[in-house]
Design an enzyme around this catalytic site. Sequence first.
Site, PDB file in Angstrom:
ATOM      1  CB  SER A 186     -38.339  22.496 104.373  1.00 40.52           C
ATOM      2  OG  SER A 186     -37.693  22.829 103.221  1.00 40.52           O
ATOM      3  CG  HIS A 213     -36.066  27.350 104.720  1.00 37.18           C
ATOM      4  ND1 HIS A 213     -37.277  27.310 104.217  1.00 37.18           N
ATOM      5  CD2 HIS A 213     -35.432  26.013 104.641  1.00 37.18           C
ATOM      6  CE1 HIS A 213     -37.370  26.043 103.878  1.00 37.18           C
ATOM      7  NE2 HIS A 213     -36.452  25.385 104.071  1.00 37.18           N
ATOM      8  CG  ASP A 260     -38.000  30.505 103.218  1.00 35.98           C
ATOM      9  OD1 ASP A 260     -37.070  30.039 102.444  1.00 35.98           O
ATOM     10  OD2 ASP A 260     -38.974  29.743 103.782  1.00 35.98           O
TER      11      ASP A 260
END
Length: 381
Positions: free
Chosen positions: A164, A351, A321
């Site tokens: 991320s 995600h 995501d």
Amino acid sequence: MHYLGLSHHLLALNFIIGSFGKKSAWSSAQVNVTDTDFDGVEVRVFEGPAKPEEPLNAALFIFTGEAGPWQAQNYGMEMARCQVEQRAECKPGGGGIRYYDELCTAMAEELNAVIVSIEYRLVPKVYFPEQIHDVVRATKYFMQPEVLQKYSVDPGRIGVSGDSAGGNLAAALGQQFSQDPNLKNKLKVQALIYPVLQALDFNTPSYQQNVNTPILPRYVMVKYWVDYFKGNYDFVQAMIVNNHTSLDVEEAAALRARLNWMSLLPESITKNYKPVVQATGNTRIVQEIPQLLDARAAPLIADQEVLQHLPKTYILTCEHDVLRDDGIMYAKRLESAGVEVTLDHFEDGFHGCMIFTSWPTNFSVGVRTRNSYIKWLDQNL
């Protein structure tokens, strides 16, 4: 908890996520775990079951702390946990995000490697670009010959990785190191897990498709970017509709071509979506937050000459995501620059799924993404 007024929704979410990944790093007898600092930056070092006659490979892991967009979230999570556990050291800006211990332990054991988890400073203690400075400083320290020798690491088998916004920092570090002529040792690989890579277009197909998808809806993602730059929340709604990169924003004009997702994404993704390009917007946004157009914050918009020097790359993306297309576009740009890239896409992924591998959230896709990621590192590090 949020709607009952017991906690802010980010504090509640992160406390839960933190609890899922909190399994003790010492649960493996094969992995030695130590806390130390590298040039003033806190790190946690995971050492695999070494064979004295063989130098180890190593990876620097940057957790989703998060580089920027998620940092306020992680700060809230740590403070919430700190208060619940009634720890004496609770203080604003404190670090100690430990919820990647299980992943780092698995990496150290399965790769027989040294894994360095870099605990860079978080918002609101510092803002961009201080997080990058922390990561670069710790990595340069680790890559010194005497430090590598201490940990029995092969200087030719070192990689950087992150998920991320940690993937954002890993990508930024990779770009910076590839241009540094003073570095004796170079990174062999970079592995980016659903990375955050740009803040110019919040209407890519994946942003449109997953606008309200948990765990990371678009509105929240845009707020995280504003948090990272200590910007004005009044800009959030305008940024959501791309008013910050409208045609009348001269500063963004030269960068739009590098984010032309109609050419960077396959037709199977773009066919049901249209670009959102505003003729006129809010020129104040980029003037007050110029960091939005800084390649250190948005590695996807870096010059082609920078990309062509990057090491072999792994990019993991998930269908559900908002960041999916960031990763796919970066893979395309890297391939065009001559970099060897593995794009590992999971149709059932969401995600953050890689940390959901333990009961009660031991999702199949979490286990599969982790196994696929570690397998690639094993074969390429």
